[in-house]
Design an enzyme around this catalytic site. Structure first.
Site, PDB file in Angstrom:
ATOM      1  N   CYS A 177       0.818  -1.212   0.000  1.00 57.62           N
ATOM      2  CA  CYS A 177       0.000   0.000   0.000  1.00 57.62           C
ATOM      3  C   CYS A 177       0.853   1.263   0.000  1.00 57.62           C
ATOM      4  O   CYS A 177       0.340   2.378  -0.148  1.00 57.62           O
ATOM      5  CB  CYS A 177      -0.952  -0.008   1.192  1.00 57.62           C
ATOM      6  SG  CYS A 177      -2.063  -1.429   1.157  1.00 57.62           S
ATOM      7  N   HIS A 213      -9.114   3.440  -1.684  1.00 50.20           N
ATOM      8  CA  HIS A 213      -7.692   3.115  -1.623  1.00 50.20           C
ATOM      9  C   HIS A 213      -7.239   2.336  -2.852  1.00 50.20           C
ATOM     10  O   HIS A 213      -7.024   1.124  -2.793  1.00 50.20           O
ATOM     11  CB  HIS A 213      -7.423   2.321  -0.345  1.00 50.20           C
ATOM     12  CG  HIS A 213      -6.000   1.945  -0.129  1.00 50.20           C
ATOM     13  ND1 HIS A 213      -4.938   2.687  -0.624  1.00 50.20           N
ATOM     14  CD2 HIS A 213      -5.447   0.891   0.527  1.00 50.20           C
ATOM     15  CE1 HIS A 213      -3.801   2.090  -0.274  1.00 50.20           C
ATOM     16  NE2 HIS A 213      -4.090   0.993   0.415  1.00 50.20           N
TER      17      HIS A 213
END
Lengths: 399, 497
Positions: free
Chosen positions: A85, A346
């Site tokens: 991420c 995200h």
């Protein structure tokens, strides 16, 4: 001198609207983000010396070549990278290092992700994108853990350690997400732009006890880009470039999975990356010196623990700071001014650069209704992986 | 001579009221409940459970012969015994073999093990019997059948019961059967099964066996008979002239169901839990013929902690018929909108066999730190390749933190996930199975259990989960308790002819 402080500056950035962009491909997202950055910097594709491009799943297995085709970046060095991420933040770090090394003068960092082609919410498994059989240990990989349950385990333990009943703990965390939604309402590029209440958060369907639906961030498509140059060149492009103060990555050895000393109430990787970034940027008292932060609120508990790991709050002190409004837009240390992952969703490969985009606009006093007063230093933080073992990036930019 | 050195039983945690099945279909409700293997169990995992109970004092490495008996092994081509042997960390030199095709599979394994022991080609023979048979929904067999497993270790010395002799007959009849391509057990008319199958064959076989063994009913203190239908036992008792009270001899069926080829093992374990030195057990098992054995209980039985079968029967939790149907893939459910299963890699699975199948981690030779899975570089002192394998399977742990995950795909939501710290060191991230989510708490004691995980392209991944400690502490039973009525342990005490 060791470190990256003030050697490189950002002269242009772009960011798409994040959301369920059904009618946009990965390439469309990348083009929109990069061309906004070109326009912002006043340059074109021919000026770019090298590209670092972040994506986790999209356009695999060979995304660099399509990128050259998409952007017509003829015969330039393009590297596709992935660091969970923190992928986009690491793309920026690599571009910054490329420029700082003297290997190139103008580098493009771009990150994007197309998640909504999968047919479900949440992140795809590795094989979906790669078409490969995983070579990791099957037994380890066969666990039916989802991301929410990993982060939920941090909440369970945090509540226990600090004597909070599940009800008290959940209410404390709900306030973080209410704050982020308040901010997201002011963000034209956010995916979710509606207010939520504490009651809504508490009464939402349970996802992974003790985290409910509104404790979790959204799932979106998006892309963002930054153009970085040698700091001494920056003002020739624009009057208000933003300087890189620190770029740090800390990758943990999965102690949460292996080591009984890891107690699941903190993320050591965040603490380490934060300390190194503060040292690199010359920051002694982060709570006082950092003007604002964009942090990885994939789940409510994640943002809360980040406050403590980055030294914004004392250990066990998130609740008091949340109550005091410290991290609200008008608080002492605004966090997730644009609404965070909660409102943007995200898209893995894009998120870090989306955060940088917000800090960059804030530092240029171009954040509209979200504008923080006189910001000097902005911090962005990504958590890739789970609290038990992760890649953390902490980037600091400023005047 | 040879006999039973140790025994262990496993009855799944989940129980289904027979009446709930009848209620669903509007049928005749039978009494009692059946044990139901969880969605993450099969005959291999249950056999491993039983074998671990049997080998609780260790000695896995001494097992040099292993018969895995089942009519419902997970693979038609692929040995279940080798799967279970890997989980049990048996010696690679052990002879392994699957025994299948009959409800006598378990006792056939015993006969083969006895031959091997007597012929000096084995010293410690492990025989497991496990089954999870399906009766078609809305049928009597569905209500009758339960899931379970038991294990016996046979050896030449240090036995708790000598097996003095065995006698066996084969008998061809289509009474109860399951074609290889059919999921459900079928049978002919009940009266034919009872009269021409069970009753005739068992009476003939037992009578002939006793003549061969040179014993009479006055010598037998505990009869252990296994019937495809416990109702048949009444007639047998009458024929043998036992006390009619002994008709209700099957202590397992009312609470766990007919557990297939494991049933005769479970009944014997239940008898051994209550036997006294000197007891003579006549153990007969029916299915395509009949195996009959004569056992003499030794003094060593008093040294062993017993009561395991009762503990297994007593520690369970009710489940529901819809859940059972889902666990057995008897209903089609809408697939969740989640990522598809990652394909399994056979080479990756092969590399992972010690850590994965046998749950072995490493213990650093330099600093003593234990860690799972094996870390070639010690997480504490960073010594490289200086470790011994370290078995976690039989160690108890405590929950450090947990979550109940409603997003993950599972036939038994939520998935309870946890970080578990072991009392002697080490941490593993594992699911908690066979649990009531409401009872899960930080610091709860858990034990490890071998379970099924994902399956793709026919490859079943097995690994381990934790579960709240099932009160497995076995109670030593005193002499006066051994005559408790209501089970196979009911004693004949010379009450025969």
């Amino acid at each position: 001198m060791k470190g990256i402080k003030d050697k490189v500056a950002i002269i242009g950035m772009g960011c798409t609207k994040f959301g369920e962009n059904w009618d946009m491909s990965f390439d469309d997202l990348i083009i929109d983000a990069v061309y906004e950055a070109y326009e912002d910097a006043g340059i074109g594709p021919d000026d770019i010396d090298a590209v670092w491009m972040g994506s986790y799943w999209s356009n695999l297995p060979a995304p660099s070549q399509p990128l050259a085709t998409t952007l017509k970046l003829d015969y330039k060095p393009i590297t596709r990278l992935e660091n969970m991420c923190a992928t986009a933040s690491d793309a920026l770090r690599n571009a910054v290092y490329g420029v700082a090394s003297g290997a190139c003068d103008i580098a493009l960092a771009v990150g994007g992700e197309k998640l909504k082609d999968s047919g479900y919410s949440g992140l795809p498994t590795d094989d979906l994108a790669m078409g490969l059989v995983s070579t990791g240990p099957n037994t380890f990989r066969s666990r039916n853990f989802t991301a929410p349950s990993h982060f939920a385990m941090m909440a369970t333990r945090y509540f226990e350690r600090y004597g909070l009943s599940p009800e008290q703990g959940r209410e404390m965390l709900a306030k973080i997400m209410v704050k982020n939604h308040n901010n997201g309402m002011l963000s034209p590029k956010a995916h979710f732009r509606m207010p939520i209440t504490v009651d809504q958060v508490l009464n939402a369907p349970m996802i992974a006890w003790p985290l409910g639906l509104f404790d979790c961030c959204g799932v979106s498509d998006g892309a963002a880009a930054a153009i970085v140059v040698r700091a001494d060149m920056a003002k020739s492009f624009r009057p208000d470039p933003v300087k890189i103060k620190a770029c740090q990555i800390a990758v943990g050895p999965s102690e949460g999975y292996l080591n009984p000393n890891h107690d699941w109430t903190m993320v050591k990787e965040t603490w380490v990356a934060g300390q190194k970034a503060y040292e690199e940027a010359g920051i002694k008292d982060p709570r006082a010196e950092i003007s604002m932060a964009e942090v990885h609120d994939c789940f409510s508990i994640t943002e809360g623990v980040i406050y403590e790991d980055l030294g914004f709050s004392t250990r066990g002190g998130m609740g008091a700071d949340i109550e005091a409004g410290t991290f609200e837009l008008d608080g002492d240390l605004p966090v997730n001014m644009d609404g965070g992952l909660k409102c943007f969703g995200h898209p893995i490969g894009a998120t870090g650069l989306r955060m940088t985009y917000e800090l960059y606009k804030q530092l240029q006093e171009k954040a509209g209704d979200r504008q923080v007063k006189n910001p000097d230093l902005g911090l962005s933080h990504n958590l890739g992986g789970t609290p038990g073992g992760c890649t953390i990036s902490v980037n600091i930019i400023g005047h | 001579m040879a006999g039973i050195r140790d025994y262990g039983a496993y009855i799944p945690y989940n129980r289904l009221e027979r009446s709930s099945i009848a209620q669903t279909w509007g049928g005749y409700p039978k009494k009692g409940e059946k044990a139901v293997a969880n969605f993450d169990e099969d005959t291999v995992t249950m056999a491993v459970e039983a074998a671990r109970a049997c080998l609780s004092q260790g000695g896995n490495e001494k097992v040099d012969r292993f018969y895995f008996a089942s009519t419902t092994a997970p693979y038609a081509e692929k040995q279940a015994a080798s799967l279970a042997a890997a989980a049990l960390d048996l010696s690679p030199g052990a002879f392994t073999m699957d025994v299948a095709g009959s409800l006598r599979a378990g006792t056939s394994g015993i006969c083969a093990a006895l031959d091997a022991l007597r012929g000096n080609s084995a010293t410690n023979a492990l025989v497991t019997a496990s089954d999870m048979r399906l009766g078609a929904p809305n049928g009597a067999k569905e209500m009758d059948f339960g899931d379970g497993a038991a294990a016996l270790v046979l050896a030449r010395d240090d036995v708790i019961a000598e097996i003095d002799a065995y006698y066996t007959v084969n008998h061809e009849i289509f009474d109860q059967f399951r074609p290889a391509d059919h999921p459900y057990v079928l049978s002919w008319e009940d009266r034919f099964v009872r009269e021409m199958g069970f009753s005739r064959v068992v009476v003939k076989a037992v009578t002939a066996a006793m003549a061969q063994f040179n014993v009479s009913w006055s010598d037998i203190t505990i009869p252990v008979l296994t019937s495809p239908n416990p109702g048949y036992l009444k007639g047998i008792a009458k024929k043998f002239g036992w006390d009619p009270k002994l008709a209700a001899m099957d202590a397992i069926y009312p609470r766990a169901g007919n557990t297939g080829c494991a049933h005769s093992f479970l009944l014997l374990c239940h008898a051994l839990d209550r036997a006294e030195p000197g007891d003579r057990i006549l153990w007969a098992n029916y299915g395509d013929g009949c195996d009959v054995m004569l056992l003499t209980v030794t003094d060593r039985i008093l040294e062993r902690k017993r009561g395991g079968v009762e503990t297994q029967l007593a520690t369970g939790s009710p489940t529901t018929y819809p859940k059972y149907l889902r666990w057995r893939n008897l209903v089609e459910t809408e697939p969740p909108m989640r990522p598809r299963q990652e394909p399994v890699s056979a080479p990756a699975l092969y590399r992972d066999r010690r850590c994965g199948m046998a749950l072995q981690g490493s213990k650093c030779r330099e600093c003593g730190t234990v860690q799972y899975p094996v870390q070639r570089i010690c997480m504490n002192c960073r010594a490289k390749d200086s470790f011994d394998y370290y078995a976690f399977a039989d160690r108890q742990g405590r929950v450090v933190t947990f979550s109940h995950d409603l997003l993950g795909v599972t036939p038994d939501p939520p998935t309870t996930v946890a970080a578990v710290d072991f009392e002697e060191g080490g941490r593993i991230m594992v699911d908690i199975t066979d649990r009531d989510p409401k009872e899960i708490a930080i610091n709860m004691a858990v034990e490890m259990t071998f379970r099924k995980f994902r399956r793709t392209n026919g490859i079943q991944v097995y690994w381990w989960k934790s579960r709240p400690v099932r009160k497995a502490q076995m109670m030593p039973l005193g002499k006066d308790q051994s005559s408790t009525v209501g089970g196979v342990a009911a004693r004949v005490d010379g009450g025969g002819k």
